[in-house]
Structure formats: C-alpha cells, structure tokens
Design an enzyme around this catalytic site. Structure first.
Site, mmCIF file in Angstrom:
data_model
loop_
_atom_site.group_PDB
_atom_site.id
_atom_site.type_symbol
_atom_site.label_atom_id
_atom_site.label_comp_id
_atom_site.label_asym_id
_atom_site.label_seq_id
_atom_site.Cartn_x
_atom_site.Cartn_y
_atom_site.Cartn_z
ATOM 1 N N ASP A 166 14.457 -4.832 -1.298
ATOM 2 C CA ASP A 166 14.202 -4.733 -2.739
ATOM 3 C C ASP A 166 12.824 -5.246 -3.138
ATOM 4 O O ASP A 166 12.351 -4.951 -4.228
ATOM 5 C CB ASP A 166 15.262 -5.523 -3.521
ATOM 6 C CG ASP A 166 16.669 -5.021 -3.251
ATOM 7 O OD1 ASP A 166 16.799 -3.847 -2.867
ATOM 8 O OD2 ASP A 166 17.622 -5.800 -3.411
ATOM 9 N N MET A 208 17.936 2.351 -4.174
ATOM 10 C CA MET A 208 18.432 0.986 -4.282
ATOM 11 C C MET A 208 17.412 0.079 -4.967
ATOM 12 O O MET A 208 16.317 0.494 -5.317
ATOM 13 C CB MET A 208 18.769 0.444 -2.896
ATOM 14 C CG MET A 208 20.047 1.002 -2.311
ATOM 15 S SD MET A 208 20.433 0.251 -0.708
ATOM 16 C CE MET A 208 22.137 0.710 -0.550
ATOM 17 N N ASN A 529 -10.273 2.571 10.267
ATOM 18 C CA ASN A 529 -10.315 1.321 9.501
ATOM 19 C C ASN A 529 -11.570 0.510 9.857
ATOM 20 O O ASN A 529 -11.499 -0.686 10.096
ATOM 21 C CB ASN A 529 -9.063 0.478 9.764
ATOM 22 C CG ASN A 529 -8.862 -0.596 8.695
ATOM 23 O OD1 ASN A 529 -9.229 -0.416 7.545
ATOM 24 N ND2 ASN A 529 -8.301 -1.736 9.088
ATOM 25 N N ASN A 530 -12.697 1.171 9.842
ATOM 26 C CA ASN A 530 -13.946 0.537 10.266
ATOM 27 C C ASN A 530 -15.004 0.497 9.173
ATOM 28 O O ASN A 530 -16.196 0.396 9.464
ATOM 29 C CB ASN A 530 -14.511 1.265 11.492
ATOM 30 C CG ASN A 530 -14.868 2.717 11.190
ATOM 31 O OD1 ASN A 530 -14.392 3.293 10.212
ATOM 32 N ND2 ASN A 530 -15.697 3.307 12.032
#
Length: 781
Positions: A166, A208, A529-530
């Site tokens: 949650d 949920m 991611n450089n």
C-alpha cells in the site's frame, strides 16, 4: 568499515502482519529482505534464526524457531511472498502470549529482532520491547528462568522494515512490495487496454490500498487513465456529471477505450464509499457504454518481485543488521526506510504515530507529509483533463520536443507530459522527428493534445531518435539548426546523453548566433544511467528489470543441469550501473565493471570462489559483465577462462543480452519518472520564456537558461549544463562520481566474498519531519 569479525549476538527475523492492524496481509519481495538479513548476519559472525508463521511461531516456539545457514536463503530472490510464512496471532495481543514469546526467545539467547511488516506488526514489536524487562521478571518469579538470565538478556533490540504494497507508512519514500504491486497492476492494465480498444469498451479497475490511494493514483498516472478515485482526494459534488462529460469528450475525439481506476477505499465528499460496481452502473445508465469491471485482488500481492523491490529489500536488510549491531539499551526502536537513494533510520513510533494520525487528517497529510503523493496527484490532474480552448491562456511561444540518442523505455511518456503541459501553459507545441538530425533537416510538425494519447505504455521512441548529433557531424550542428530557431521564441526540450553534449554545443554557439538564445532543458533518458547531474535516467529501470528477468530464467535453466556458470554481458557503455545493480537484483556471484578495474588475479579468485560454491548445495553460478568494462578481458575471454579453469568442476555458457535491454513496455517507475520530470521541465521552460521575453522577443543568454533537470537524492534539481562539465568524464561518457558504487560491496557480501562495507552514511537516527507546501515545490519524486 564493518569487517568480518565475531560479534556474539543472535538475530531473529520475523515477517508478520498481526491483527493489531485492520487487515492481515503480506508484501511481495520480503524474501529479498530475509536473504539480506541472513547473509549479512552470518557475514558478521552472528547466529541467525527464522521464526516461521510470524508472531504465532514466536509464541508457539519449538520447531517454529530454527537457526539458518547461508544456503537456507539460496534461490529465494525471485520468489514472491515470504518463505517463512505469516499468520494471524490473537495470542500475541495478550500479555500471556507475549510472556510465552519472551520465554521462547530467552531459551535461545535471542535479544535482537528484525521485524518485517506493516505498522501493526511494528507497533506490536515496539510494545514487546517496552514490556521486555517486565516479562523477564515475571518469568523469573514463576521460576521459568533464573536471575542470571534476567541480567544477561535484560535488553531487547528491535529494527523494523516496512513490507506493504500500500505504501502507506510515513517516513519512507517506498515500502517493500509496492513497486512489484505496481508491475502487476500495469501488466493487467496494458493487457486490458488492447481488448478495450478492440471492442470500444470502458473498463473499471479496482486496485488494493485500503485507506491509501497510492497504487490507484500512480497506476492511473502510468497508464493515462481517464479517471481515478482515491480516498485522499474525494471528488467534488457533482463528480458523476464531470466524469461522464470527460468520457464522452474522449470518445468524441475518437478514443476507442476508457480506463477508470478505483481504489478499494475510495469515498465521496460525504464519506460514502465509491465502488467499482457503482461507477460501472453510472457509466452504463448515463452513457450506454459497454462497460466491464475488473477487480485485481490478490494478483497484486503475487508474482515475481521487481528489480527495484529486490534492491530496496536487500539494502534495507543489510542496514537493519548494521542497526542491530550498533544498538544500545538507550537506542529507540527504529525502522529502516528509503529517502531518495539513501537508506535512513527513523524512530519507529514516530512513523507509526503519523500513520495513525493519517486516518484522521487525510487531506492534511497529502499536503504536508507526502510530497511525492501531492506531486503525483497534481501531475495526474494536469495531464488527464484538458481545459476548453477558451479557458487556456494564449502565448506567442513555440516549444519543440525531441528525443536524442538511443531509445529508452519511458521516452514516450516524457513526450506526452511535455506536450500536454505545454498546451496547458498556452504554447504551440512541435514534435521533432529523429532527434537533432531531423531538426537540422526540418522534420518538425505541430503536435496536439490528442496526438499523444496512449503513449505512456509504449516502448521505444515514437518520435524517432538518432545517436549522431547531425548528418554532417557535431562541428556544424549549430549552423544547421540555426534557421529553425529563427522562428519566434522557439525553445527545445530534449533527452539523453547525446542531448547533454548537444546542449553544450548549442550553448557555446550563442556567441555567434542570437537565435540560440532561448531557454533549453533536457531530461535524462538512457538505459545506461550515465548522465551527469542525475541519480536516475528514464529507461534504466526497464532495462534493469529486463536483465533481472533474463537472469531468473537463465538460473532456472541451470537448476536441472547443475554445475553450470553463466557469463552475461549487459549494455551501458562504460557505465557499470546495469551490470552492478543487475547482479544485486539477480543474486549474481560477480559483476565486472569499468569503474572498478580488475586483473587476471581477480578473475582467478572468482573462478576459485565458484569452484568452492559447487561443493555446496548451490550448484550454479551467475557472472555479469559490462560491455566496456575492459578492452582485453572481453566476454569471450572470460568465458574461455572460466571454461578452462573450471574444467571438471563446472561448465560455462555465455549470453549477450544486447538490444533487448532497450525494448519492451516501460516499467511503472520509468513511466512515472518520465511523466513527472518532463512535466516539471516544461513548467520551467514556460517560466524562463516569460522571464526572458522583452519587446516581442525571447533573449536568454545566461548559463542558467540551458539546464539539465535531474534527480538528486529525492528532489528534482535544475542544473546549468555548463556547471556539469567538471562532473563529467567526457572520454568515457560517465559522471566522475556515481552514487550506486557504494552498493558494490553489498553485492559482494551477499555473494559471500570477504570485503569491507562503507557505513559512513549509516548510524544516524533521523526524525520524521513535517513538510510544508512550499517544500513540495522542490519536486520530490
């Protein structure tokens, strides 16, 4: 540094959600936390115990409390749920039950608890700790233990980790299991959207979350839902009419489907429940649309854990052991949580108290506590509802969006956000086809609100993208683009590592061409991611999940053959992010990266390590290699070395994952990160255009008008690209400092290598702080 030394403590692990909490549940990816605690505990020479079936097992004792070994937690990373079980326990709510639990622990000399669960589990653990001394005294009075035991085990240390799909626990950006639940939801939504589009249907999905609408809101943002109902933001009076008008307008724009997401705890402004069936009946009665309801239920709790959850749980588990090692009788019970990319410790009861207050002041919490929740909500409202043209502001500004570099999943979500925010700001939006090359050739077209509908879930780059800066080389890029910047107030918005280099060149060209004196911003989008100036890039999470899923399948293939080692090559250029984090998420034995140089001696040591491993019950190995980690120690070389040196002990296979890491549907993280960061970038463009507009012309020639928008820890920060030069290794196209390198020892420790782990960032107990709306403007993710 924490070294491999004897500590003389025992650690016990409990995963439990007890009836002190309104509901009984568990979170996916608890096993990664269990594995990390066990292996880190054994690494520091502690005895580690499992308690099966949660607090019930602690009360029952016997075979429910067992000591475990390193191999006990092998091959559980990819398993959902929890291997040590969870059960309701009414007896632990009573003092008699807690008295029996204390006796069972003292019999085994256990005074350190690591509890994985929700606020109910952690509250119960804290109560147990507060009563501990009194429980021991009562046991002594009854003659069950002697006075020496009372003195020896006088204090109980507790560290908690939050396991809940949650994401409703204060003090942490993300709870263990939330990201995996989002993966399940988005997988279902993507599948439903195809059938809904085919049949022109409306689908109402119930997710949920109990009293927390995080799952509903973030999944709505990730899939571009038409409407969302969450308990924290009850719809205004007359929401029925507003929703039906919105659905009708979308159908009028030839949109063939509608998606409505309902949180299970959704309420209206009169505090009455809003159910999925109620929403369906409303749509059918008023609009006559073919409408279906799908209740996801416990599908959200199962399945394979995501890469993010595995890494998060592993980090939290190691930090929990360190917290127990450093605990003193005066140390309050703490919970290990996530702040940006940092693991932090917070007082357990401060966090629990704020969760309790949440249910009485929901709206205040949205405003003052969960900055990221508020940003999600504001971004969703901004992108899902188009104002009538008459209500939109009118400006003379034209803004272009282009993708630069290699494709990255999430680029399309970023473009959608930029276009829609730009239109909302009153600008005329343009799309550039094929990056800078297309820009130079005039491949530019106007793009509307409806043109980007349904883009969030699509992988690759719909606009097209090119690696090269221009067809004639970067030296003439500025001259080629100049004619297209003559268009009044034309301002670009780009992504990727090549965009960073391109913006540097465009910024330098301002000295010769006034046309380039317009605001420019880039958002990082690359699987590697450089990009300097940002901890994360759009596309990296999707690539990491692809690597992790592939490694899971490869390991499963080895379960039948035994004694097999796999060498897997990942992408990333010279950046080892994918190899290192993939190794951590997949439970690899080694990862070779450019940032940490290695030689033949280390390769030989790794072979010997795997040779010893084959003598245990874990008879398979996994080694990841970054594609440019070493020009001589290639994937073929390492494969041949392992094959020769392991002859007679294990055989070897190699896999080059290649461009599959750039494909596939974007992960929930990449969709939301791309959406929020691009929306903020466009708002910055609008602000700069207004600030620099003088006498019918935009003239922006300062360094702070050419920026990169990156994520630093937990905030989105605008940084002039000129200032990032000192942080960049231009030869290898990587930042000079990378935060994830601090996690490298963690990967080695969990693979059973002797190493040192930097704890300089650990040990500080922080406090849960209230955040003002002004602070929310910093853009917390």
């Amino acid at each position: 540094n924490t070294h491999n030394t004897h500590t003389g403590i025992h650690i016990i692990i409990i995963t439990k959600q007890i009836v002190l909490h309104p509901s009984y549940s568990w979170a996916d990816c608890m096993n990664a936390a269990v594995r990390a605690v066990v292996r880190m505990g054994i690494y520091v020479k502690a005895k580690v115990y499992f308690v099966y079936e949660g607090y019930q097992g602690m009360v029952d004792g016997g075979d429910n409390i067992v000591e475990v070994s390193w191999e006990s937690v092998s091959s559980i990373l990819q398993v959902g749920g929890t291997v040590i079980g969870s059960a309701r326990c009414k007896s632990f709510r009573t003092r008699e039950g807690r008295l029996q639990a204390a006796y069972n622990l003292v019999q085994r000399g256990i005074t350190n608890l690591c509890v994985i669960g929700g606020d109910g589990s952690l509250t119960g653990a804290n109560l147990f700790r507060e009563e501990w001394s009194g429980l021991l005294e009562e046991l002594a009075q009854k003659g069950k233990i002697d006075e020496e035991a009372v003195k020896k085990y006088a204090y109980l240390n507790i560290v908690g980790m939050v396991g809940s799909i949650d994401n409703d626990f204060c003090g942490t950006d993300m709870t263990i299991g939330t990201d995996s639940a989002l993966h399940r939801i988005i997988e279902v939504v993507d599948a439903i959207m195809t059938t809904a589009q085919s049949h022109q249907r409306t689908f109402v999905l119930e997710v949920m979350g109990r009293h927390c609408g995080y799952l509903a809101l973030v999944s709505a943002l990730a899939c571009g839902a038409d409407w969302v109902f969450i308990p924290e933001y009850p719809p205004e009076e007359g929401w029925e009419d507003s929703m039906c008008v919105k659905l009708s307008e979308n159908r009028a724009r030839k949109k063939r489907l509608n998606i409505i997401i309902v949180a299970e705890g959704a309420i209206d402004c009169h505090n009455k429940p809003i159910t999925s069936e109620k929403v369906k009946d409303l749509v059918v009665q008023r609009l006559g649309f073919d409408t279906r309801v799908t209740i996801l239920g416990h599908v959200q709790r199962g399945g394979t854990p995501s890469a993010f959850d595995r890494i998060l749980a592993s980090r939290m588990g190691v930090e929990a052991v360190l917290a127990l090692l450093e605990a003193t009788p005066a140390t309050p019970a703490c919970v290990v949580s996530l702040s940006g990319n940092q693991a932090v410790r917070l007082p357990l009861m401060e966090c629990v108290q704020m969760v309790i207050e949440k249910f009485t002041i929901l709206l205040m919490l949205v405003t003052y506590l969960f900055r990221s929740f508020e940003n999600n909500l504001n971004t969703y409202k901004l992108l899902s509802h188009k104002k009538p043209d008459a209500e939109l502001p009118k400006t003379n500004f034209n803004v272009a969006v282009l993708n630069v570099g290699a494709p990255a999943a999430g680029m399309n979500a970023a473009v959608r956000a930029a276009v829609r925010v730009g239109i909302t700001e009153g600008h005329k939006m343009f799309a550039v086809i094929d990056g800078f090359e297309g820009f130079a050739r005039g491949k530019i077209k106007e793009i509307s609100w409806g043109d980007v509908g349904g883009w969030t879930g699509q992988g690759g780059s719909i606009l097209g993208t090119k690696r090269n800066g221009s067809p004639c080389g970067p030296s003439v890029l500025s001259l080629q683009l100049c004619p297209y910047f003559i268009h009044p107030n034309f301002s670009p918005n780009a992504c990727a590592q090549q965009a960073y280099l391109g913006l540097l060149e465009l910024s330098a060209a301002r000295e010769k061409y006034d046309e380039f004196c317009v605001p420019m911003v880039m958002v990082p989008a690359t699987v590697s991611n450089n990009v300097p100036g940002s901890d994360f890039s759009i596309g990296a999470d999707t690539a990491l999940n692809t690597i992790t899923d592939t490694c899971d399948r490869i390991k499963q293939s080895a379960s039948g053959t035994k004694r097999r080692v796999f060498i897997i090559e990942t992408m990333g250029g010279y950046c080892g992010y994918l190899a290192n984090m993939g190794a951590l998420a997949a439970g690899a034995d080694a990862a070779y990266i450019f940032e940490e140089q290695f030689d033949i001696r280390e390769l030989q040591a790794n072979v010997e390590h795997l040779t010893e491993k084959m003598k245990t019950s874990i008879q398979r190995g996994l080694v990841l290699r970054n594609e440019n980690c070493n020009e001589n120690y290639t994937t073929d070389f390492i494969y041949q070395l392992y094959s020769e040196e392991g002859k007679g002990v294990f055989d070897c296979r190699k896999n080059v994952l290649g461009h599959m890491q750039q494909g596939g549907a974007p992960s929930p993280f990449d969709r939301n990160f791309g959406t929020k960061i691009s929306a903020k970038a466009m708002q910055w463009i609008s602000k700069k255009l207004k600030e620099t507009y003088r006498k019918g012309k935009v003239f922006a020639n300062t360094d702070d008008s050419v920026c990169l928008l990156g994520m630093r820890r937990r905030n989105l920060v605008f940084q002039p690209v000129a200032e990032l030069k000192t942080e960049t290794d231009f030869v290898h196209r990587i930042p000079k400092e990378q935060w994830w390198l601090k996690l490298r020892p963690l990967m080695k420790i969990l693979a059973k290598y002797k190493t040192s782990y930097d704890v300089s960032d650990s040990g500080q107990l922080e406090h849960v702080a209230m955040h003002s709306p002004k602070e929310a403007e910093t853009g917390a993710i």
